[in-house]
Design an enzyme around this catalytic site. Structure first.
Site, short mmCIF file in Angstrom:
data_model
loop_
_atom_site.label_atom_id
_atom_site.label_comp_id
_atom_site.label_asym_id
_atom_site.label_seq_id
_atom_site.Cartn_x
_atom_site.Cartn_y
_atom_site.Cartn_z
N GLU A 175 -14.33 -13.82 8.91
CA GLU A 175 -14.21 -13.23 7.57
C GLU A 175 -13.90 -14.27 6.49
OE1 GLU A 175 -11.12 -10.28 6.99
OE2 GLU A 175 -11.81 -9.81 4.99
N LYS A 233 -17.95 -10.90 8.53
CA LYS A 233 -17.34 -9.95 7.58
C LYS A 233 -17.23 -10.62 6.20
CE LYS A 233 -13.23 -7.12 6.76
NZ LYS A 233 -12.27 -6.20 7.35
N ARG A 250 0.84 -1.21 0.00
CA ARG A 250 0.00 0.00 0.00
C ARG A 250 0.87 1.26 0.00
NH1 ARG A 250 -3.35 -3.37 -0.88
NH2 ARG A 250 -4.96 -4.15 0.54
P1 13P Z 1 -10.61 -4.32 2.14
O1 13P Z 1 -11.82 -3.52 2.55
O2 13P Z 1 -9.51 -3.46 1.56
O3 13P Z 1 -10.97 -5.49 1.29
O4 13P Z 1 -9.96 -4.88 3.46
C1 13P Z 1 -10.75 -5.43 4.42
C2 13P Z 1 -10.01 -6.44 5.18
O5 13P Z 1 -9.82 -6.31 6.36
C3 13P Z 1 -9.49 -7.61 4.46
O6 13P Z 1 -9.10 -8.58 5.40
#
Ligand code: 13P
Length: 333
Positions: free
Chosen positions: A174, A216, A30
C-alpha cells in the site's frame, strides 16, 4: 510462480476487502467522532458489529485486522479469525508500525516495522492470517515527496513483501499518495505514477513474486482542498492510465483505498473505473476492487453511535454499503 500465494491473492480480491485495521490512535479518532471513548473492549464491540453482520460474506472476501483485533473474540467466545474464516471471509493483518518523519521541515515519512517482522508474521499466521498489509505514505507539497522518500518507502515495501512471501503470506502493498493539499489531478497523476513505478522496480529487484501480491493504491484525484475537483469520468480515466502505465499484468488484483473520499464518491469512482475496465479486460488485466476503511465503515459507525439499540440498523447500513461497493467492483452499479 507460487501457486498457493496466487490463489490466496485471487480469493482475497474476489469481492471486496474491509480495512478494519485502524491503529489504536486511529480507532480512537474514529470513535471520538461519535462521542465514544476507545478502549480494547469498545473497539471489540464495534468491530463485532461489522464482522457479525448478516451475509457479510456475500460482498466481503477479506478483512484486515489490527494486532489487538486479531486476538479478540465474539461475545460467544469465538475468535474473530475463526468466525470470519467459517463465513468464507479471509482474515489479514496490518503489520507496519506506523510512520516516522525524515525531518521536521518536510512532510515526508517512512514506515517502521521491518524489525522482527518474520517472527510476528509467524504468530499472525498461527492466529489465522493469510495476508498482510503495509502502508507507506506520500504527501504532495513543495518538493515532496522527495526522491529519497520515494526510494526508501519503495525499498521497504519490497523488503516487507519478500518477507511475507517467504512466510507464505500474501502481501498487500500500500503506497498511499495522500489527497491532502490543493494540487491538480495532473500533479497527483505525476506523483502516483512516480511512486508506483519505483515500487514495482523494487519489488522486481527483490524477486517478489508479482502473482502473489495485491496492490492497494490511491485513486488519482484532485487534492481535497482544490476547489476545482476533477469529475468522476476524469478520475476513472486518469487512475486507469496510471495503473496501465505502472502495474504489471501478473499482479492479480488492485484494491483501492478510499483515502477520505465520502462513501458515495469512492463507490462512484470505483464503479466508473470498472465500467472502463469492462470495455477492455486485456488492456486492464487485473481484478479491480476496493479495500476501503472509512468508505465502508463511516455510515455504519454513525448509525451505531455507540448505542446497543442501534446495532441492527448499523449492520444493515454496513451491508447496504458493502453491497454497493461490491457492485461497483464489477462496474454494475
Ligand atoms: P481508507 O479507505 O479509510 O483510506 O483506509 C484504507 C486503509 O486501510 C488505509 O491504510
Amino acid at each position: 510462480m507460487n501457486k498457493q500465494l496466487n490463489e490466496t491473492a485471487k480469493k482475497v480480491v474476489a469481492k471486496t476487502i474491509l480495512a478494519a485495521d485502524e491503529s489504536t490512535k486511529t480507532i480512537t479518532k474514529r470513535l471520538a467522532t461519535i462521542g465514544v471513548v476507545s478502549n480494547p473492549e469498545v473497539n471489540r464491540q464495534y468491530r463485532q458489529i461489522l464482522f457479525t453482520a448478516n451475509e457479510i460474506e456475500k460482498y466481503v472476501s477479506g478483512v484486515i485486522l489490527y494486532d489487538e483485533t486479531i486476538r479478540q473474540k465474539t461475545d460467544d467466545g469465538i475468535p474473530f479469525t475463526k468466525l470470519l474464516s467459517q463465513e468464507g471471509v479471509i482474515p489479514g493483518i496490518k503489520v507496519d508500525m506506523g510512520t516516522v518523519k525524515f525531518s521536521d521541515d518536510k512532510p515526508d515519512t517512512y514506515t517502521e516495522g521491518l524489525e522482527g517482522l518474520e517472527k510476528r508474521l509467524l504468530e499472525y499466521k498461527n492466529l489465522g492470517a493469510k495476508f498482510a498489509k503495509w502502508r507507506s505514505v506520500f504527501t504532495i507539497a513543495g518538493g515532496s515527496p522527495t526522491d529519497e522518500a520515494v526510494e526508501k518507502n519503495a525499498q521497504d515495501l519490497a523488503l516487507y513483501a519478500k518477507i511475507c512471501q517467504d512466510a507464505e503470506i500474501v502481501p498487500i502493498v500500500e503506497p498511499e499518495v495522500l489527497m491532502d493539499g490543493n494540487h491538480s489531478i495532473e500533479k497527483d497523476k505525476e506523483v502516483t505514477e512516480r511512486v508506483l513505478a519505483s515500487v514495482f522496480n523494487k519489488l522486481k529487484a527483490h524477486n517478489v513474486d508479482l502473482s502473489g501480491v495485491i496492490l492497494k493504491p490511491n485513486m488519482v484525484t484532485s487534492g481535497k482542498d482544490n476547489p476545482q475537483q476533477a469529475d468522476t469520468e476524469t478520475v476513472a480515466q486518469t487512475t486507469l492510465e496510471v495503473m496501465k502505465e505502472t502495474v504489471p499484468p501478473e499482479v492479480p488484483g488492485i484494491a483501492f483505498l478510499s483515502g477520505g473520499q465520502s462513501p458515495e464518491l469512492a463507490t462512484r469512482h470505483l464503479n466508473a473505473i470498472n465500467k472502463i475496465r469492462n470495455t477492455d479486460q486485456n488492456k486492464y488485466p487485473w481484478r479491480i476492487t476496493a479495500s476501503f476503511g472509512r468508505a465502508l465503515q463511516g455510515e455504519a459507525l454513525e448509525a451505531w453511535g455507540g448505542k446497543n439499540e442501534n446495532v441492527t440498523v448499523a449492520q444493515k447500513v454496513f451491508i447496504e454499503r458493502a453491497e454497493k461497493v461490491f457492485l461497483a467492483s464489477l462496474g454494475q452499479l
